[in-house]
Design a protein around this motif. Structure first.
Motif, PDB file in Angstrom:
ATOM      1  N   GLY A  50      22.357  46.924   2.116  1.00 15.65           N
ATOM      2  CA  GLY A  50      22.057  45.618   1.532  1.00 15.65           C
ATOM      3  C   GLY A  50      23.316  44.807   1.265  1.00 15.65           C
ATOM      4  N   ALA A  51      24.337  45.449   0.715  1.00 15.86           N
ATOM      5  CA  ALA A  51      25.594  44.753   0.424  1.00 15.86           C
ATOM      6  C   ALA A  51      26.268  44.278   1.703  1.00 15.86           C
ATOM      7  CB  ALA A  51      26.530  45.680  -0.356  1.00 15.86           C
ATOM      8  N   VAL A  52      26.358  45.156   2.689  1.00 15.40           N
ATOM      9  CA  VAL A  52      27.017  44.791   3.942  1.00 15.40           C
ATOM     10  C   VAL A  52      26.240  43.687   4.661  1.00 15.40           C
ATOM     11  CG1 VAL A  52      27.682  45.611   6.250  1.00 15.40           C
ATOM     12  CG2 VAL A  52      28.232  46.980   4.231  1.00 15.40           C
ATOM     13  N   SER A  53      24.922  43.778   4.693  1.00 15.20           N
ATOM     14  CA  SER A  53      24.150  42.746   5.399  1.00 15.20           C
ATOM     15  C   SER A  53      24.259  41.399   4.695  1.00 15.20           C
ATOM     16  CB  SER A  53      22.694  43.148   5.589  1.00 15.20           C
ATOM     17  OG  SER A  53      22.014  43.233   4.371  1.00 15.20           O
ATOM     18  N   TYR A  54      24.243  41.383   3.366  1.00 10.49           N
ATOM     19  CA  TYR A  54      24.375  40.109   2.642  1.00 10.49           C
ATOM     20  C   TYR A  54      25.729  39.462   2.949  1.00 10.49           C
ATOM     21  CZ  TYR A  54      25.089  36.604  -0.860  1.00 10.49           C
ATOM     22  OH  TYR A  54      25.380  35.404  -1.467  1.00 10.49           O
ATOM     23  N   ILE A  55      26.797  40.239   2.785  1.00  9.01           N
ATOM     24  CA  ILE A  55      28.139  39.689   2.992  1.00  9.01           C
ATOM     25  C   ILE A  55      28.343  39.285   4.445  1.00  9.01           C
ATOM     26  CG2 ILE A  55      30.594  40.304   2.976  1.00  9.01           C
ATOM     27  CD1 ILE A  55      29.907  41.933   0.380  1.00  9.01           C
ATOM     28  N   ALA A  56      27.909  40.123   5.369  1.00  8.72           N
ATOM     29  CA  ALA A  56      28.060  39.797   6.788  1.00  8.72           C
ATOM     30  C   ALA A  56      27.311  38.516   7.137  1.00  8.72           C
ATOM     31  CB  ALA A  56      27.568  40.961   7.648  1.00  8.72           C
ATOM     32  N   ASN A  57      26.101  38.372   6.626  1.00 11.17           N
ATOM     33  CA  ASN A  57      25.303  37.176   6.908  1.00 11.17           C
ATOM     34  C   ASN A  57      25.970  35.927   6.339  1.00 11.17           C
ATOM     35  OD1 ASN A  57      22.793  36.031   8.024  1.00 11.17           O
ATOM     36  ND2 ASN A  57      22.379  35.513   5.892  1.00 11.17           N
ATOM     37  N   GLU A  58      26.442  35.997   5.097  1.00 13.15           N
ATOM     38  CA  GLU A  58      27.121  34.851   4.477  1.00 13.15           C
ATOM     39  C   GLU A  58      28.363  34.454   5.264  1.00 13.15           C
ATOM     40  OE1 GLU A  58      26.646  32.745   1.750  1.00 13.15           O
ATOM     41  OE2 GLU A  58      24.624  33.557   1.800  1.00 13.15           O
ATOM     42  N   LEU A  59      29.172  35.438   5.618  1.00 15.78           N
ATOM     43  CA  LEU A  59      30.405  35.131   6.359  1.00 15.78           C
ATOM     44  C   LEU A  59      30.107  34.520   7.722  1.00 15.78           C
ATOM     45  CD1 LEU A  59      32.791  38.148   5.656  1.00 15.78           C
ATOM     46  CD2 LEU A  59      32.898  35.833   4.723  1.00 15.78           C
ATOM     47  N   LEU A  60      29.152  35.106   8.427  1.00 20.93           N
ATOM     48  CA  LEU A  60      28.835  34.603   9.762  1.00 20.93           C
ATOM     49  C   LEU A  60      28.216  33.206   9.692  1.00 20.93           C
ATOM     50  CD1 LEU A  60      28.950  35.126  12.767  1.00 20.93           C
ATOM     51  CD2 LEU A  60      26.767  36.336  12.584  1.00 20.93           C
ATOM     52  N   GLU A  61      27.326  32.983   8.740  1.00 18.99           N
ATOM     53  CA  GLU A  61      26.740  31.646   8.599  1.00 18.99           C
ATOM     54  C   GLU A  61      27.819  30.604   8.299  1.00 18.99           C
ATOM     55  OE1 GLU A  61      23.568  31.608   5.740  1.00 18.99           O
ATOM     56  OE2 GLU A  61      22.172  32.581   7.133  1.00 18.99           O
ATOM     57  N   ASN A  62      28.742  30.931   7.392  1.00 20.83           N
ATOM     58  CA  ASN A  62      29.818  29.990   7.075  1.00 20.83           C
ATOM     59  C   ASN A  62      30.712  29.741   8.283  1.00 20.83           C
ATOM     60  OD1 ASN A  62      28.993  29.599   4.444  1.00 20.83           O
ATOM     61  ND2 ASN A  62      30.437  31.067   3.571  1.00 20.83           N
ATOM     62  N   ALA A  63      31.037  30.802   9.001  1.00 22.61           N
ATOM     63  CA  ALA A  63      31.900  30.644  10.181  1.00 22.61           C
ATOM     64  C   ALA A  63      31.238  29.752  11.219  1.00 22.61           C
ATOM     65  CB  ALA A  63      32.231  32.012  10.779  1.00 22.61           C
ATOM     66  N   MET A  64      29.944  29.914  11.417  1.00 25.04           N
ATOM     67  CA  MET A  64      29.220  29.087  12.384  1.00 25.04           C
ATOM     68  C   MET A  64      29.069  27.648  11.895  1.00 25.04           C
ATOM     69  SD  MET A  64      28.403  30.831  15.031  1.00 25.04           S
ATOM     70  CE  MET A  64      27.878  32.388  15.660  1.00 25.04           C
ATOM     71  N   LYS A  65      28.714  27.508  10.612  1.00 26.85           N
ATOM     72  CA  LYS A  65      28.443  26.173  10.055  1.00 26.85           C
ATOM     73  C   LYS A  65      29.689  25.299  10.061  1.00 26.85           C
ATOM     74  CE  LYS A  65      27.332  26.077   5.673  1.00 26.85           C
ATOM     75  NZ  LYS A  65      26.619  26.024   4.380  1.00 26.85           N
ATOM     76  N   PHE A  66      30.832  25.890   9.770  1.00 29.45           N
ATOM     77  CA  PHE A  66      32.054  25.096   9.643  1.00 29.45           C
ATOM     78  C   PHE A  66      32.947  25.150  10.879  1.00 29.45           C
ATOM     79  CE2 PHE A  66      30.848  26.095   5.216  1.00 29.45           C
ATOM     80  CZ  PHE A  66      30.588  24.800   4.812  1.00 29.45           C
ATOM     81  N   HIS A  67      32.525  25.850  11.918  1.00 25.81           N
ATOM     82  CA  HIS A  67      33.310  25.949  13.147  1.00 25.81           C
ATOM     83  C   HIS A  67      33.424  24.586  13.836  1.00 25.81           C
ATOM     84  CE1 HIS A  67      35.091  28.109  16.514  1.00 25.81           C
ATOM     85  NE2 HIS A  67      34.329  27.408  17.324  1.00 25.81           N
ATOM     86  N   ASP A  68      34.596  24.298  14.356  1.00 26.73           N
ATOM     87  CA  ASP A  68      34.832  23.051  15.094  1.00 26.73           C
ATOM     88  C   ASP A  68      34.216  23.197  16.484  1.00 26.73           C
ATOM     89  OD1 ASP A  68      35.752  20.823  16.436  1.00 26.73           O
ATOM     90  OD2 ASP A  68      37.870  21.212  16.061  1.00 26.73           O
TER      91      ASP A  68
END
Length: 195
Positions: free
Chosen positions: A70-88
């Motif tokens: 649960g911890a790894v999936s939450y953090i991984a999802n947050e990081l990946l979503e942020n990386a995609m959302k803010f990617h140029d």
């Protein structure tokens, strides 16, 4: 120029297992990527849980695996979503997403993303990081909830604060110039959690 903030790890022991994926964020609209982000985060969490040193006969095994997953999936999802959302999306660079292991007294999952952002966004993010590193995370969380209710830019920082407050995560960032793009920066975010 390279700038490092927080608890950043730049090198990992080569004999430790790791998993790294890359994504082309501009290949699909961001709304269509959300499902893939979640699936990728779950995949990372399942992969990680196979390396937990928990004996089959341990009565707390299932609980520990479930909490770690649960911890790894939450953090991984947050990081990946942020990386995609803010990617140029004007950049030809791909988003990198990885999981590494540190063996200390506990097993530590190190989840990381690298994406490209324009310099203006990088500067705004650095201001937030400096505030995060110098503030009480619980107080800042409440402030950010209030700010995000008023803001529409989607950059609340609540995911990062949840990682710190709920999962005792250590977070670090590296900002690097992109060789062929003067107006862009590569941002690597590294999150460590002991499980």
């Amino acid at each position: 120029m390279t700038e490092i903030f927080g608890d950043f790890i730049d090198e990992f022991t080569p004999e430790q297992d790791s998993l790294e994926l890359t994504f082309s964020p501009s290949s699909q609209p961001i709304q269509q990527r959300w499902r893939n982000n979640r699936l990728s985060a779950y995949f990372m969490a399942d992969y990680f849980s196979n390396f937990l040193p928990v004996a089959e006969e341990d009565t707390n095994r299932d609980k520990r695996v479930k909490q770690s997953r649960g911890a790894v999936s939450y953090i991984a999802n947050e990081l990946l979503e942020n990386a995609m959302k803010f990617h140029d999306n004007q950049s030809s660079y791909k988003v990198k997403f990885g999981l590494h292991f540190l063996e200390t007294s506990d097993v530590t999952a190190v989840i990381l993303t690298t994406n490209i952002v324009n310099r203006e966004m990088a500067d705004r993010f650095k201001i937030f990081i400096k505030e995060l590193l110098s503030s009480d995370p619980n107080e800042l969380y409440i402030q950010q909830i209030e700010k995000s209710a008023e803001s529409e830019d989607g950059s609340s920082g609540l995911g990062l604060l949840t990682m710190i407050n709920d999962y005792e995560a250590k977070i670090g960032w590296k900002f690097e110039a992109v060789p062929d793009k003067i107006d862009a920066m590569a941002v690597t975010t590294v999150v460590q959690i002991a499980v």
